[in-house]
Design a protein around this motif. Structure first.
Motif, PDB file in Angstrom:
ATOM      1  N   PHE A 181       0.863  -1.175   0.000  1.00 33.73           N
ATOM      2  CA  PHE A 181       0.000   0.000   0.000  1.00 33.73           C
ATOM      3  C   PHE A 181       0.903   1.228   0.000  1.00 33.73           C
ATOM      4  O   PHE A 181       1.897   1.284   0.730  1.00 33.73           O
ATOM      5  CB  PHE A 181      -0.901   0.026   1.238  1.00 33.73           C
ATOM      6  CG  PHE A 181      -1.738   1.268   1.318  1.00 33.73           C
ATOM      7  CD1 PHE A 181      -2.950   1.347   0.647  1.00 33.73           C
ATOM      8  CD2 PHE A 181      -1.296   2.375   2.020  1.00 33.73           C
ATOM      9  CE1 PHE A 181      -3.704   2.511   0.686  1.00 33.73           C
ATOM     10  CE2 PHE A 181      -2.048   3.538   2.073  1.00 33.73           C
ATOM     11  CZ  PHE A 181      -3.259   3.595   1.398  1.00 33.73           C
ATOM     12  N   TYR A 182       0.545   2.221  -0.825  1.00 35.89           N
ATOM     13  CA  TYR A 182       1.346   3.440  -0.947  1.00 35.89           C
ATOM     14  C   TYR A 182       0.457   4.673  -0.961  1.00 35.89           C
ATOM     15  O   TYR A 182      -0.571   4.695  -1.637  1.00 35.89           O
ATOM     16  CB  TYR A 182       2.142   3.441  -2.258  1.00 35.89           C
ATOM     17  CG  TYR A 182       3.036   2.246  -2.418  1.00 35.89           C
ATOM     18  CD1 TYR A 182       4.317   2.230  -1.869  1.00 35.89           C
ATOM     19  CD2 TYR A 182       2.604   1.134  -3.132  1.00 35.89           C
ATOM     20  CE1 TYR A 182       5.139   1.121  -2.023  1.00 35.89           C
ATOM     21  CE2 TYR A 182       3.421   0.023  -3.285  1.00 35.89           C
ATOM     22  CZ  TYR A 182       4.686   0.027  -2.726  1.00 35.89           C
ATOM     23  OH  TYR A 182       5.495  -1.072  -2.872  1.00 35.89           O
ATOM     24  N   LEU A 183       0.863   5.698  -0.239  1.00 34.08           N
ATOM     25  CA  LEU A 183       0.335   7.046  -0.425  1.00 34.08           C
ATOM     26  C   LEU A 183       1.144   7.609  -1.583  1.00 34.08           C
ATOM     27  O   LEU A 183       2.375   7.482  -1.592  1.00 34.08           O
ATOM     28  CB  LEU A 183       0.557   7.878   0.839  1.00 34.08           C
ATOM     29  CG  LEU A 183       0.121   9.336   0.769  1.00 34.08           C
ATOM     30  CD1 LEU A 183      -1.389   9.434   0.662  1.00 34.08           C
ATOM     31  CD2 LEU A 183       0.624  10.085   1.992  1.00 34.08           C
ATOM     32  N   THR A 184       0.476   8.186  -2.570  1.00 37.08           N
ATOM     33  CA  THR A 184       1.195   8.627  -3.763  1.00 37.08           C
ATOM     34  C   THR A 184       0.929  10.101  -4.054  1.00 37.08           C
ATOM     35  O   THR A 184      -0.047  10.680  -3.578  1.00 37.08           O
ATOM     36  CB  THR A 184       0.795   7.778  -4.991  1.00 37.08           C
ATOM     37  OG1 THR A 184      -0.621   7.842  -5.173  1.00 37.08           O
ATOM     38  CG2 THR A 184       1.210   6.333  -4.811  1.00 37.08           C
ATOM     39  N   MET A 185       1.807  10.656  -4.858  1.00 32.58           N
ATOM     40  CA  MET A 185       1.655  12.031  -5.330  1.00 32.58           C
ATOM     41  C   MET A 185       1.420  11.958  -6.826  1.00 32.58           C
ATOM     42  O   MET A 185       2.018  11.137  -7.515  1.00 32.58           O
ATOM     43  CB  MET A 185       2.930  12.830  -5.031  1.00 32.58           C
ATOM     44  CG  MET A 185       3.173  12.985  -3.541  1.00 32.58           C
ATOM     45  SD  MET A 185       4.789  13.668  -3.075  1.00 32.58           S
ATOM     46  CE  MET A 185       5.078  14.935  -4.259  1.00 32.58           C
ATOM     47  N   GLY A 186       0.547  12.784  -7.325  1.00 30.29           N
ATOM     48  CA  GLY A 186       0.256  12.768  -8.749  1.00 30.29           C
ATOM     49  C   GLY A 186      -1.220  12.538  -8.991  1.00 30.29           C
ATOM     50  O   GLY A 186      -2.068  12.979  -8.221  1.00 30.29           O
ATOM     51  N   GLU A 187      -1.530  11.794 -10.026  1.00 27.92           N
ATOM     52  CA  GLU A 187      -2.917  11.596 -10.440  1.00 27.92           C
ATOM     53  C   GLU A 187      -3.745  10.817  -9.415  1.00 27.92           C
ATOM     54  O   GLU A 187      -4.949  11.025  -9.296  1.00 27.92           O
ATOM     55  CB  GLU A 187      -2.946  10.867 -11.787  1.00 27.92           C
ATOM     56  CG  GLU A 187      -4.332  10.752 -12.376  1.00 27.92           C
ATOM     57  CD  GLU A 187      -4.340  10.138 -13.763  1.00 27.92           C
ATOM     58  OE1 GLU A 187      -5.438   9.827 -14.241  1.00 27.92           O
ATOM     59  OE2 GLU A 187      -3.261   9.972 -14.363  1.00 27.92           O
ATOM     60  N   TYR A 188      -3.101   9.927  -8.667  1.00 23.84           N
ATOM     61  CA  TYR A 188      -3.821   9.109  -7.681  1.00 23.84           C
ATOM     62  C   TYR A 188      -3.308   9.408  -6.285  1.00 23.84           C
ATOM     63  O   TYR A 188      -2.134   9.700  -6.087  1.00 23.84           O
ATOM     64  CB  TYR A 188      -3.682   7.623  -8.019  1.00 23.84           C
ATOM     65  CG  TYR A 188      -4.361   7.309  -9.330  1.00 23.84           C
ATOM     66  CD1 TYR A 188      -5.735   7.154  -9.399  1.00 23.84           C
ATOM     67  CD2 TYR A 188      -3.630   7.238 -10.513  1.00 23.84           C
ATOM     68  CE1 TYR A 188      -6.373   6.916 -10.603  1.00 23.84           C
ATOM     69  CE2 TYR A 188      -4.262   7.006 -11.726  1.00 23.84           C
ATOM     70  CZ  TYR A 188      -5.633   6.850 -11.758  1.00 23.84           C
ATOM     71  OH  TYR A 188      -6.260   6.629 -12.950  1.00 23.84           O
ATOM     72  N   ASP A 189      -4.208   9.316  -5.309  1.00 24.89           N
ATOM     73  CA  ASP A 189      -3.849   9.586  -3.915  1.00 24.89           C
ATOM     74  C   ASP A 189      -3.187   8.393  -3.245  1.00 24.89           C
ATOM     75  O   ASP A 189      -2.331   8.562  -2.379  1.00 24.89           O
ATOM     76  CB  ASP A 189      -5.099   9.986  -3.117  1.00 24.89           C
ATOM     77  CG  ASP A 189      -5.718  11.269  -3.626  1.00 24.89           C
ATOM     78  OD1 ASP A 189      -4.961  12.203  -3.973  1.00 24.89           O
ATOM     79  OD2 ASP A 189      -6.963  11.344  -3.690  1.00 24.89           O
ATOM     80  N   MET A 190      -3.614   7.189  -3.639  1.00 26.50           N
ATOM     81  CA  MET A 190      -3.084   5.967  -3.046  1.00 26.50           C
ATOM     82  C   MET A 190      -3.060   4.874  -4.101  1.00 26.50           C
ATOM     83  O   MET A 190      -3.850   4.903  -5.053  1.00 26.50           O
ATOM     84  CB  MET A 190      -3.981   5.510  -1.884  1.00 26.50           C
ATOM     85  CG  MET A 190      -4.075   6.502  -0.742  1.00 26.50           C
ATOM     86  SD  MET A 190      -5.551   6.252   0.272  1.00 26.50           S
ATOM     87  CE  MET A 190      -6.841   6.879  -0.806  1.00 26.50           C
ATOM     88  N   VAL A 191      -2.166   3.909  -3.892  1.00 29.39           N
ATOM     89  CA  VAL A 191      -2.076   2.736  -4.769  1.00 29.39           C
ATOM     90  C   VAL A 191      -1.893   1.523  -3.877  1.00 29.39           C
ATOM     91  O   VAL A 191      -1.105   1.559  -2.927  1.00 29.39           O
ATOM     92  CB  VAL A 191      -0.886   2.850  -5.749  1.00 29.39           C
ATOM     93  CG1 VAL A 191      -0.713   1.565  -6.543  1.00 29.39           C
ATOM     94  CG2 VAL A 191      -1.067   4.036  -6.688  1.00 29.39           C
ATOM     95  N   ALA A 192      -2.609   0.453  -4.193  1.00 28.02           N
ATOM     96  CA  ALA A 192      -2.444  -0.798  -3.455  1.00 28.02           C
ATOM     97  C   ALA A 192      -2.216  -1.932  -4.441  1.00 28.02           C
ATOM     98  O   ALA A 192      -2.760  -1.926  -5.546  1.00 28.02           O
ATOM     99  CB  ALA A 192      -3.674  -1.095  -2.605  1.00 28.02           C
ATOM    100  N   VAL A 193      -1.411  -2.883  -4.031  1.00 23.77           N
ATOM    101  CA  VAL A 193      -1.255  -4.137  -4.754  1.00 23.77           C
ATOM    102  C   VAL A 193      -1.930  -5.175  -3.879  1.00 23.77           C
ATOM    103  O   VAL A 193      -1.573  -5.334  -2.703  1.00 23.77           O
ATOM    104  CB  VAL A 193       0.233  -4.485  -4.978  1.00 23.77           C
ATOM    105  CG1 VAL A 193       0.366  -5.807  -5.710  1.00 23.77           C
ATOM    106  CG2 VAL A 193       0.939  -3.366  -5.737  1.00 23.77           C
TER     107      VAL A 193
END
Length: 97
Positions: free
Chosen positions: A42-54
């Protein structure tokens, strides 16, 4: 298990209640676990998406049900990508002839 990449953005409601986000993540992790799946990353991200999970789930139907449950809570919107691991990628490419 099938792997999926889940791209997430907070809704207005989710952003207003961002301080509760870690608790919601814990609840989602348990919910998916109860359905036979798991979070791998799980990641908090910067850019088009706020978070990404695998994540992994037994099948597409389980992941669809999980995604709908997340949507119904009203805090995030998701986009889901079915992910093929490297060995499957190699098999698919080699099957092209």
């Amino acid at each position: 298990m099938t792997s999926y990449i889940v791209l997430m953005n907070w809704t207005e409601q989710g952003a207003k209640n961002v301080r509760d986000s870690p608790k919601r993540l814990d609840a989602a992790r348990k919910q998916l676990g109860d359905m036979g799946g798991s979070f791998k990353a799980f990641y908090l991200t910067m850019g088009e998406y706020d978070m990404v999970a695998v994540v992994e789930a037994p099948d597409d139907a389980v992941l669809a049900r999980f995604s709908l449950m997340l949507a119904a809570a009203g805090n995030i919107r998701t986009r889901t990508l079915k992910a093929f691991p490297e060995f499957a990628y190699r098999e698919i490419i080699s099957s092209l002839g």
